[in-house]
Write an enzyme that holds these catalytic residues in place. Structure first.
Site, mmCIF file in Angstrom:
data_model
loop_
_atom_site.group_PDB
_atom_site.id
_atom_site.type_symbol
_atom_site.label_atom_id
_atom_site.label_comp_id
_atom_site.label_asym_id
_atom_site.label_seq_id
_atom_site.Cartn_x
_atom_site.Cartn_y
_atom_site.Cartn_z
ATOM 1 N N GLN A 113 44.235 38.971 -3.203
ATOM 2 C CA GLN A 113 45.267 39.801 -3.842
ATOM 3 C C GLN A 113 46.629 39.112 -3.897
ATOM 4 O O GLN A 113 47.673 39.754 -3.829
ATOM 5 C CB GLN A 113 45.377 41.174 -3.162
ATOM 6 C CG GLN A 113 44.139 42.038 -3.403
ATOM 7 C CD GLN A 113 44.324 43.494 -3.043
ATOM 8 O OE1 GLN A 113 45.132 43.838 -2.181
ATOM 9 N NE2 GLN A 113 43.581 44.369 -3.700
ATOM 10 N N LYS A 162 53.891 40.268 3.298
ATOM 11 C CA LYS A 162 53.354 41.099 4.369
ATOM 12 C C LYS A 162 53.981 40.759 5.723
ATOM 13 O O LYS A 162 54.355 41.658 6.488
ATOM 14 C CB LYS A 162 51.832 40.902 4.417
ATOM 15 C CG LYS A 162 51.123 41.567 5.584
ATOM 16 C CD LYS A 162 51.028 43.061 5.417
ATOM 17 C CE LYS A 162 50.124 43.658 6.506
ATOM 18 N NZ LYS A 162 50.109 45.122 6.466
#
Length: 572
Positions: A113, A162
């Site tokens: 992703q 992230k």
């Protein structure tokens, strides 16, 4: 100074910026942020598709003027937003999209992703940030809001890896931080010399017209624009995006200009000696062939974006600045120049009254058939009788043009449509965003059977939050606008425009627990719509079977001037 982790900083800075609602769809790259949202006062609306989430934030922004906010994950979550970002960019809508990204050590490795979000979105946003360090998060989000909401407004992306959200790493959080971007300083005030020149031209014009674009709406300049128009007794026209910037029932308002503009509006533009244009970029649908555009007019052009001035139509008096601020300057300059009474424009208005006699929106009713114009007129008339003052959202196509032509708008920001990009599928999610923004307002989505199916999954949001939106589908079983082109220019060779396989829209909304109504009989149109509009606290979808062959008229002839128009649907 408070110590906060990255995810908490995202939520805290949004709270400090006054955000009370965001729209989004979670995924692995933003789970830390979503965990922090769990205890936040910020309300989160769970869309059913990332495109829908950004369209909702867009609708929220359009009807409030505030920055809309959306939150999605990395990879497909981010790429699913591109059409909605381009929609906001095309119409200069203030919006901030926060996207998740893979950890910084994985960027460039084709990780799961991973996508270059900045690269993918760069052509359709005003600016984008990649937060390479957690210390950048709050600062970049504040900058994003500033950039989105100033100058020529638009969407901004903030991409957050992230690991920068990591809950175990704490760092300083500055609650109050002044925003200063050395290379970004939008012009607010108009040049004094140009303002003087403009005021002098306005005062002596014999055949003037005031052209209002979307920048008047987005710049909250409607009130001062109306003041000047009434002070000078100027006829007023608007672009598609400028609709609602000036009361459409006012005697000075002539209607929308351009490809499907009204005869009197286009004729007035073409024959004018001065165009007082505010907040418009003179797009191709509003000008027809530029070489033939309004040949005798001096152009005074106000726009906050210097790149929009003289980009297509040369401005004789260009003024860069905020629409409301510059118009206020011009109003004061008219005082200083002693302009107390308007010019005698009686001969000009007499000519305009002759233009109006064409009655270009007149149409013939067909027995046993519902004309789409009749639907819009009926919704408008009953809305006025019931004093509903609705917010209207549309998708793109014939129903959009009929809404622009036949609906009355008295309040700015009450007409929400995609003008620049022309996005099918924006209507329903934009209506959802508008309803969240203005919970006491009547919100209607006018759409087509093709457009509605683009984002009909967002009916789930209406169900979850019990939103009493009204949806009117002008159902002609074809892609109406494309079919219109095929009828006129392609000898009725209807390639891929018949919508075979449409669902039963009534049963569809019933599956979501809503009421659906189908109208096939012209005799029942009035009574049914009245009953629907009186049910203010109920979501209702109305599937209206309309004439397949109706065309949107007037229609500018290609490569012509503003007055080269087809005026009735039989003319080819």
């Amino acid at each position: 100074m408070e110590k906060l982790n990255g995810a908490k900083q995202v939520v805290r800075v949004l709270e400090d910026l006054g955000v009370d609602r965001i729209f989004g769809y979670p995924g692995a790259a933003v789970t830390d942020i979503y965990d922090e949202l769990f205890d936040s006062k910020i309300a989160h609306v769970l869309a059913r598709h990332e495109q829908g989430a950004v369209h909702m934030a867009d609708g929220f922004a359009r009807c409030t003027g505030k920055v809309g906010v959306a939150l999605v994950t990395s990879g497909p979550g981010a790429t699913n937003t591109v059409t909605a970002l381009a929609t906001a960019y095309g119409d200069s809508i203030p919006l901030v999209l926060i996207t998740g990204q893979v950890s910084t050590d994985l960027i460039g490795t084709d990780a799961f992703q991973e996508v270059d979000t900045m690269g993918v979105t760069r052509p359709v946003v005003k600016y984008s940030f990649l937060c390479k360090k957690p210390e950048d998060i709050a600062k970049n989000i504040r900058k994003a809001f500033y950039i989105a909401s100033t100058g020529r407004k638009g969407p901004v992306v903030v991409d957050i890896p992230k690991n920068c959200q990591n809950r175990s790493y704490l760092f300083d959080y500055e609650k109050n931080s002044d925003i200063s971007i050395r290379s970004y300083n939008p012009t607010v005030f108009g040049h004094k010399g140009q303002v003087k020149r403009a005021a002098a031209q306005l005062a002596k014009a014999k055949q003037p017209v005031m052209l209002l674009g979307g920048g008047v709406v987005q710049g909250d300049a409607s009130e001062i624009a109306a003041k000047i128009a009434r002070r000078l007794n100027f006829p007023v026209v608007s672009t598609l995006m400028g609709i609602s910037s000036y009361p459409t029932t006012d005697r000075q308002y002539l209607g929308m200009i351009g490809m499907h503009g009204l005869y009197e509006a286009n004729e007035t533009m073409h024959n004018s000696d001065l165009i007082f244009a505010v907040g418009t970029r003179f797009a191709d649908r509003a000008t027809n062939m530029v070489a033939k555009y309004c040949p005798n007019a001096t152009v005074v052009h106000i726009d906050v974006d210097p790149a929009s001035i003289s980009k297509t139509v040369s401005a004789n008096i260009p003024i860069v600045g905020d629409a409301r601020t510059v118009l206020t300057q011009i109003d004061k300059e008219l005082d200083e120049q002693g302009v107390k009474e308007p010019n005698d424009l009686s001969l000009w208005w007499k000519q305009i009254e002759e233009f109006k006699k064409k009655d270009c929106l007149k149409y013939t009713r067909k027995e046993g058939m519902i004309r789409p114009q009749e639907v819009i007129e009926t919704i408008n008339r009953i809305s006025n009788e019931l004093k509903l003052n609705p917010v209207i959202t549309t998708d793109v196509g014939q129903h959009q043009m009929f809404s622009a032509q036949y609906f009355d708008f008295e309040t700015p920001r009450h007409f929400i449509t995609s003008g620049g990009l022309g996005t099918m599928g924006v209507g329903l999610p934009a209506a959802i965003g508008a309803k969240f923004a203005l919970p006491d307002a009547n919100v209607f989505c006018i759409t087509g059977d093709g457009s509605f199916q683009m984002n009909m999954q967002e009916l789930a949001v209406c169900r979850k939050y019990k939103l009493p939106i009204k949806i009117f589908i002008l159902d002609n079983s074809v892609l109406g606008m494309v079919r219109q082109f095929q009828t006129v220019f392609y000898k009725e060779r209807y390639s891929a425009t018949n919508l075979d396989g449409n669902p039963d829209f009534v049963k569809l909304v019933e599956a979501y627990g809503f009421k659906g109504i189908r109208i096939t009989d012209d005799d029942k149109l009035e009574s049914t719509i009245r009953d629907v509009l009186m049910a203010k606290d109920e979501f209702i979808l109305v599937d209206i079977i309309t004439d397949t062959n109706t065309k949107v008229m007037p229609w500018l002839r290609a490569n012509g001037s503003m007055i080269d128009m087809m005026l009735n649907e039989e003319e080819k």
